[in-house]
Write a protein that holds these residues in place. Sequence first.
Motif, PDB file in Angstrom:
ATOM      1  N   ILE A   1       0.833  -1.204   0.000  1.00 35.34           N
ATOM      2  CA  ILE A   1       0.000   0.000   0.000  1.00 35.34           C
ATOM      3  C   ILE A   1       0.867   1.254   0.000  1.00 35.34           C
ATOM      4  CG2 ILE A   1      -1.645   1.357   1.359  1.00 35.34           C
ATOM      5  CD1 ILE A   1      -2.767  -1.367   2.375  1.00 35.34           C
ATOM      6  N   ALA A   2       1.844   1.303   0.898  1.00 31.64           N
ATOM      7  CA  ALA A   2       2.658   2.514   1.052  1.00 31.64           C
ATOM      8  C   ALA A   2       3.539   2.765  -0.166  1.00 31.64           C
ATOM      9  CB  ALA A   2       3.518   2.400   2.313  1.00 31.64           C
ATOM     10  N   ILE A   3       4.101   1.711  -0.746  1.00 31.45           N
ATOM     11  CA  ILE A   3       4.969   1.895  -1.912  1.00 31.45           C
ATOM     12  C   ILE A   3       4.146   2.290  -3.135  1.00 31.45           C
ATOM     13  CG2 ILE A   3       6.457   0.645  -3.538  1.00 31.45           C
ATOM     14  CD1 ILE A   3       7.634  -0.828  -1.084  1.00 31.45           C
ATOM     15  N   ARG A   4       2.986   1.672  -3.343  1.00 29.37           N
ATOM     16  CA  ARG A   4       2.136   2.048  -4.478  1.00 29.37           C
ATOM     17  C   ARG A   4       1.703   3.516  -4.354  1.00 29.37           C
ATOM     18  NH1 ARG A   4      -1.565  -3.260  -5.890  1.00 29.37           N
ATOM     19  NH2 ARG A   4      -2.740  -1.701  -7.093  1.00 29.37           N
ATOM     20  N   TYR A   5       1.337   3.917  -3.166  1.00 31.16           N
ATOM     21  CA  TYR A   5       0.935   5.310  -2.947  1.00 31.16           C
ATOM     22  C   TYR A   5       2.117   6.251  -3.180  1.00 31.16           C
ATOM     23  CZ  TYR A   5      -0.822   9.422  -0.398  1.00 31.16           C
ATOM     24  OH  TYR A   5      -1.221  10.692  -0.032  1.00 31.16           O
ATOM     25  N   SER A   6       3.271   5.883  -2.661  1.00 35.95           N
ATOM     26  CA  SER A   6       4.449   6.755  -2.747  1.00 35.95           C
ATOM     27  C   SER A   6       4.926   6.946  -4.182  1.00 35.95           C
ATOM     28  CB  SER A   6       5.588   6.170  -1.908  1.00 35.95           C
ATOM     29  OG  SER A   6       5.240   6.115  -0.545  1.00 35.95           O
ATOM     30  N   CYS A   7       4.690   5.943  -5.018  1.00 31.74           N
ATOM     31  CA  CYS A   7       5.127   6.038  -6.414  1.00 31.74           C
ATOM     32  C   CYS A   7       4.157   6.848  -7.279  1.00 31.74           C
ATOM     33  CB  CYS A   7       5.304   4.641  -7.005  1.00 31.74           C
ATOM     34  SG  CYS A   7       6.703   3.733  -6.316  1.00 31.74           S
ATOM     35  N   LYS A   8       2.995   7.196  -6.746  1.00 32.12           N
ATOM     36  CA  LYS A   8       1.995   7.928  -7.515  1.00 32.12           C
ATOM     37  C   LYS A   8       1.679   9.311  -6.940  1.00 32.12           C
ATOM     38  CE  LYS A   8       0.867   4.679 -10.547  1.00 32.12           C
ATOM     39  NZ  LYS A   8       1.013   4.885 -12.015  1.00 32.12           N
ATOM     40  N   ARG A   9       2.082   9.556  -5.703  1.00 33.82           N
ATOM     41  CA  ARG A   9       1.684  10.790  -5.005  1.00 33.82           C
ATOM     42  C   ARG A   9       2.779  11.842  -5.119  1.00 33.82           C
ATOM     43  NH1 ARG A   9       0.222  14.972  -2.480  1.00 33.82           N
ATOM     44  NH2 ARG A   9      -1.148  14.911  -0.643  1.00 33.82           N
TER      45      ARG A   9
END
Length: 641
Positions: free
Chosen positions: A329-337
């Motif tokens: 969750i955190a890595i997917r969010y961090s790569c898009k935010r």
Amino acid sequence: MTHVQRIETLSRHLTTAVGVEMASIADELADNTVQVGQFNPRELYEYTVGDNIELRDRIFEFLKDDIFKPNHYLSLMEFRQLTLERLQKFVAQQFFVTKDYLDDPRKFQAGLAALAFADYSLCIKAGVHFTLCGGTIAKLGTEKHHTKLLPLLDDLTLPGCFGMTELGHGSNVMGIQTQAVYDKASDSFIINTPDDTASKFWIGGAAQHGKICTVFAQLTVDGKWQGPHVFVVRLRDNNSQLTPGVKILDNGPKMGLNGVDNGQIWFDHVKVPRDALLDKYASVSAEGVYTSSIKSVSQRFGMTVGGLTTGRLLIAQGAVDACKVGTSIAIRYSCKRPQFGEKMIMEYITQQRRLLPGLATTYAMQISMARLRDLAARGDPQDGKAIHVLSSGLKAAATWSRVEILQSCRECCGGQGFLAANKIGPMKTDMDVDVTFEGDNTVMMQQVSKALLDTFMKRPKKPQAVSVAPGAVAAPEAIGQLLQYREDSLTAQLGGSMARAMKGAGPSGRAMTAANEAFEADLDEVVALGWAHVEAHAYRMLLQQAQEAPPSLGAPLQLLGSLYGLTRLERSMAHYLASGVLQGSHATAVRAQINRLCGQLSANSGRLALQLCEGFGIPDHLLQAPIAFDWQQIGTSWKHV
């Protein structure tokens, strides 16, 4: 030149020197970069999980049912009822049976572990029923118990509890106070709670739903104490009414895990039939004669609590799986935010440093757990000690790592990490119990170290000296040698302290007491030794898995191994510097290579890190968090007032 100018000049000299050293060491480390090509995340998932892939897939598909969707608006009692209904629906599918605890342990564990991806309360309620209650009956009972009870556990006719922990006795199971006295006149055992501290406490399933309980009690036969034994005691009748002599108090709301109905139990001279004793290793005849093939009370006790290993494996695996969810969750969010313009937050080294070592740690723990399951499934009695040491150490390391990793994931998602819909927060609070149940982590690490020190005291050996150049510190062999050196040097340090204490005790017969006192005086280092053993082991397992993997999978696993090993060295750098094995330039090299690996994982919009998250094999319907998909659309899923 004023004093201010002198300080500024000195600062420039020092900063320049450090910068030159960093650049020089970075150049030397260039040959240690692992080149990762294309790989199939599904193949990585199957390779690292290792067993029962088809079963896991079927359960994941089953968990698409709407009943398993999270609902954060429920009251305590509504959540408990939903958890029971979820368990009933799961049990009806018969993905496994209780007897698989013995006959096919990897299948048994795979079935239960899959539930944690949906809801931890469901996973724990199922685990208490099938593993702690059912597994105890399967392992310590005989055919009469299996025939009578296991089918009723399989279909949830008799929801089960596990009555070990007491208000006054958690880790000290040998010291429990619940009494079981054989009454020859009635051919029964009398189960009794002598005082409140002897009441069974935190018993999962007891407050509302449990009907039977495997109760640990001190057995006395014909006036002679025989140590802790386990009895199957009926808590509620078929109408869910408490049976005579049983009193239960609801523990009430908890910090998390509120789908599980924990309770406190008192027994007031409850009479149970002689067959209630789980008698694989000890029995009592109608005439009141106690017999056991194991003569020592302590050895019988060891066999009695040996079944806790499976529970520890499941708790540790649950922690690893939570890390898979949180990091994904955190890595997917961090790569898009984006933040501060168009720069994605994963492009910042601070974000990489907080998330990517957790990704590597999760893979290291996953592979160690898979290999431990394989070892346990062999069923070789000679593996018993190794299984106990590894299950204790990995349970502690995996759950402590989960605390840290999920906290980093929550922080790295900012305010979104605090939103229940994004899953990380509820997982953190639900799972916080895992560091103390199925064995307090500090005690678990002490058990690891005790086994290592017992071996050392019989065959002392000096730690093997390690000499490595700063530019070579990131080589896989050097990392392994340094991790092993830490374990060996701590063992020698603590073992030497115990040996000196024994020698100082003289001929007074206090040698073992003195050794134990020395052990307790150094408990902080004892726990550090437990960590050192687990970290060295996990690194070896990850490296072996990389070497044995198909070429396309070997490279990403080797990269993860390097990141895991180097971050372990960095955390323990004070030990290496104090012992003179490493110097400041080594610390600089370790930091430089960690940052380089983080950069490699996060390059190209985090392509490699995202692929490795996909390699965890978590279906989208179980990942659930809106920010793992399209963070800009999160408001569309909220309930509006």
